[in-house]
Each structure stands twice: as C-alpha cells, then as structure tokens.
Design an enzyme around this catalytic site. Structure first.
Site, PDB file in Angstrom:
ATOM      1  CE1 TYR A  51      -2.947  -3.099   0.461  1.00 39.82           C
ATOM      2  CE2 TYR A  51      -3.488  -2.353   2.657  1.00 39.82           C
ATOM      3  CZ  TYR A  51      -3.651  -3.262   1.635  1.00 39.82           C
ATOM      4  OH  TYR A  51      -4.520  -4.308   1.788  1.00 39.82           O
ATOM      5  CG  HIS A 109      -0.782  -8.622   0.598  1.00 41.28           C
ATOM      6  ND1 HIS A 109      -0.437  -7.291   0.582  1.00 41.28           N
ATOM      7  CD2 HIS A 109      -2.118  -8.643   0.363  1.00 41.28           C
ATOM      8  CE1 HIS A 109      -1.511  -6.547   0.362  1.00 41.28           C
ATOM      9  NE2 HIS A 109      -2.538  -7.357   0.217  1.00 41.28           N
ATOM     10  CG  LEU A 191     -18.471  -1.811   2.183  1.00 39.12           C
ATOM     11  CD1 LEU A 191     -18.382  -0.314   2.401  1.00 39.12           C
ATOM     12  CD2 LEU A 191     -19.741  -2.372   2.792  1.00 39.12           C
ATOM     13  CB  ILE A 229     -10.542  -4.076   7.406  1.00 36.17           C
ATOM     14  CG1 ILE A 229     -10.350  -5.137   6.292  1.00 36.17           C
ATOM     15  CG2 ILE A 229      -9.991  -4.589   8.728  1.00 36.17           C
ATOM     16  CD1 ILE A 229      -8.905  -5.403   5.936  1.00 36.17           C
ATOM     17  CE  LYS A 231      -9.548   3.917   0.515  1.00 41.25           C
ATOM     18  NZ  LYS A 231      -9.806   4.223  -0.916  1.00 41.25           N
ATOM     19  CB  SER A 232     -14.300   5.638   3.728  1.00 44.49           C
ATOM     20  OG  SER A 232     -14.726   6.861   3.141  1.00 44.49           O
ATOM     21  NE  ARG A 237     -19.422   7.836   0.850  1.00 42.39           N
ATOM     22  CZ  ARG A 237     -19.047   8.319  -0.311  1.00 42.39           C
ATOM     23  NH1 ARG A 237     -17.758   8.330  -0.626  1.00 42.39           N
ATOM     24  NH2 ARG A 237     -19.921   8.808  -1.168  1.00 42.39           N
ATOM     25  CG  ASN A 241     -17.997   2.659   6.415  1.00 44.15           C
ATOM     26  OD1 ASN A 241     -19.135   2.636   5.948  1.00 44.15           O
ATOM     27  ND2 ASN A 241     -16.924   2.863   5.663  1.00 44.15           N
TER      28      ASN A 241
END
Length: 274
Positions: A51, A109, A191, A229, A231-232, A237, A241
């Site tokens: 990431y 990963h 999502l 987990i 993410k935003s 949001r 969440n």
C-alpha cells in the site's frame, strides 16, 4: 462511542472485529485518515507494504495520542518478497516505516503459488512471532488447499485468513474450513469496492432499518463472525461505517443477503496472482 467486540485468536491474543482499511490511501494522506478513524473509535488498522502508506499509518497513530498498545496494527509482506530471507527483510522495512518495534498481526499478502515460496515465507513469519516482533501471524488470500499445505509442512496454524468476502462472494467453504481449524476469517473488499451499494435488496433492508446499504453489509459481516475492515477517506463515511452497533439484521434480512452470492470477485483469484 460503541465498544467494538474482540475476537479471540488461536494464539490467545484478540483482534477488534471492526477495523479501518487504508488500501489506496496515499502515504501523505494516511496520517490524517488514521487520526480521524482513531478519533471516531476505531482501534484496528490494516495496512501492507504494497500500500506504500505504512509511514503515514504510523504517523497517524502517534498523532492520535493513543498508547501504542491500544491500537491494533496489521501489515503484510507483498508476494514479490515471498521467501524466507526476503520476508525477514521486508518485515524489518515495514517496522522501520511504521516506526514501531512490533506489529500486532503480520500476514502473507498472497500465496503466489506459481512461485512456490509461501511455505518458506510462513517459516519466516513463525520466526518473527517467536522473536516477539509480531504478536500474531496469519495469511491473506489463501484457498483451502494453501492452508492444508501449511498444516502439512509447518508447525503453526495461521491465526487469521484475510480473504475477499462480501455478499456477492460469501466464501462459505473457506469460512467453514477456517472455523473448523480455529482460524479467524477477515473480509477485505467487504463492500465489493462500493459496487454492491446500489443493490436493490440491500437498499430495501437499509430502508427497513433506517441505515445505509454500507451499514447493512458491515453489520452482516459482524453477525457472520467475520473481522471486517471497511476503507474510506471521507470523514462522514468513516463515521458511518463505524456506526453499526445500534441495529441487528433479522433472519429474513440474512436470508435475503444469502441469495446474493454469485461468486463475483473484485480482485484476482489467489491461484492466478504471481
């Protein structure tokens, strides 16, 4: 502020069931996002070497003012660094970028089976756990046959398997295998990268409970027993969440969501990567 349930791992440690994902958040923006998530109430952060935002995640934890031991941090070794010695180097580099002397959870990963290094990678993870620099170790994107090979050839059962999991990809067989073998299942892309949020059955369930479709899906994960987990980068949001503890999906809701499983993936099949 809601108390997030903790799930016990097979090594005696626990993991907060709801976490904050940071995939595709740029390193220079990650500290702000992490600091806001921690202020909202999250205590579990999920990053990875791939990431390229571990430095920002570590900075966000420090800026929050929270004690390091109050924030659960996961990172991962990327598949191009799979292998025993290269994994140990990657782990050291992740710790340096985070600015920590340990992580709570370290994951492979991707298995990248064509390269056939994931067993040696797992042995490196066993070493960093034995050294106390990773409190728990696990895997991501492992199919059942990858897990079965680890069980045959190594001494440690993964504490957790992080897999793509959402209403379109419910992973019943993987979840059942994990549960039978004491492995916690964690959902990435919970999502479906936002693509599922226009789904009409989910919209009807959301209207019934006066919540958003995203909250319905996160609540579904929690009721299944998954670690999740979302993410935003958007503050509203991030808060939304996290606000998933004031309602429950009923049996009718769960039955509707069960019908949405189509096998659709937003990412690669683990046997195809690498």
């Amino acid at each position: 502020m809601a108390d997030v349930p903790a799930i016990e791992l097979n090594d005696g440690n626990t993991i907060p069931q709801l976490g904050f994902g940071v995939y595709k958040i740029a390193d220079d923006l990650a500290a702000d996002a992490v600091e806001f998530a921690l202020e909202t109430g999250y205590r579990h952060l999920d990053t990875a070497a791939f990431y390229e935002n571990e430095r920002g995640v570590g900075d966000g934890v420090r800026r929050s003012g929270l004690p390091r031991e109050d924030v659960y941090v996961t990172t991962k070794v990327w598949w191009t660094d799979n292998g025993h010695d290269s994994t140990l180097r990657s782990f050291d580099e992740s710790l340096e970028r985070l600015g920590f002397d340990y992580v709570d959870l370290y994951l492979i990963h991707w298995p990248a089976p064509q390269h056939d290094h994931y067993v040696d990678t797992w042995r490196a993870l066993e070493r960093v756990r034995a050294d106390g620099r990773a409190r728990s170790i696990g895997v991501a994107n492992f199919h059942i046959h990858h897990l079965e090979r680890l069980a045959r050839e190594t001494a440690t059962i993964p504490a957790l398997n992080q897999i793509e999991l959402h209403p379109w990809l419910q992973q019943r067989d993987a979840r059942a295998y994990d549960a039978t073998h004491g492995i916690v299942t964690e959902a990435w892309s919970p999502l479906a990268r936002g693509r599922i949020l226009d789904n009409e059955p989910l919209a009807r369930i959301a209207a019934k409970h006066r919540v958003s479709p995203a909250q319905v899906v996160i609540r579904w994960h929690l009721q299944l027993g998954n670690v999740v987990i979302p993410k935003s980068q958007t503050p509203a949001r991030i808060r939304e969440n996290f606000d998933v503890f004031s309602f429950m999906l009923d049996d009718d809701d769960l039955a509707v969501i069960a019908t949405l499983d189509s096998g659709y993936r937003t990412g690669k099949d683990p046997d195809d990567l690498g």
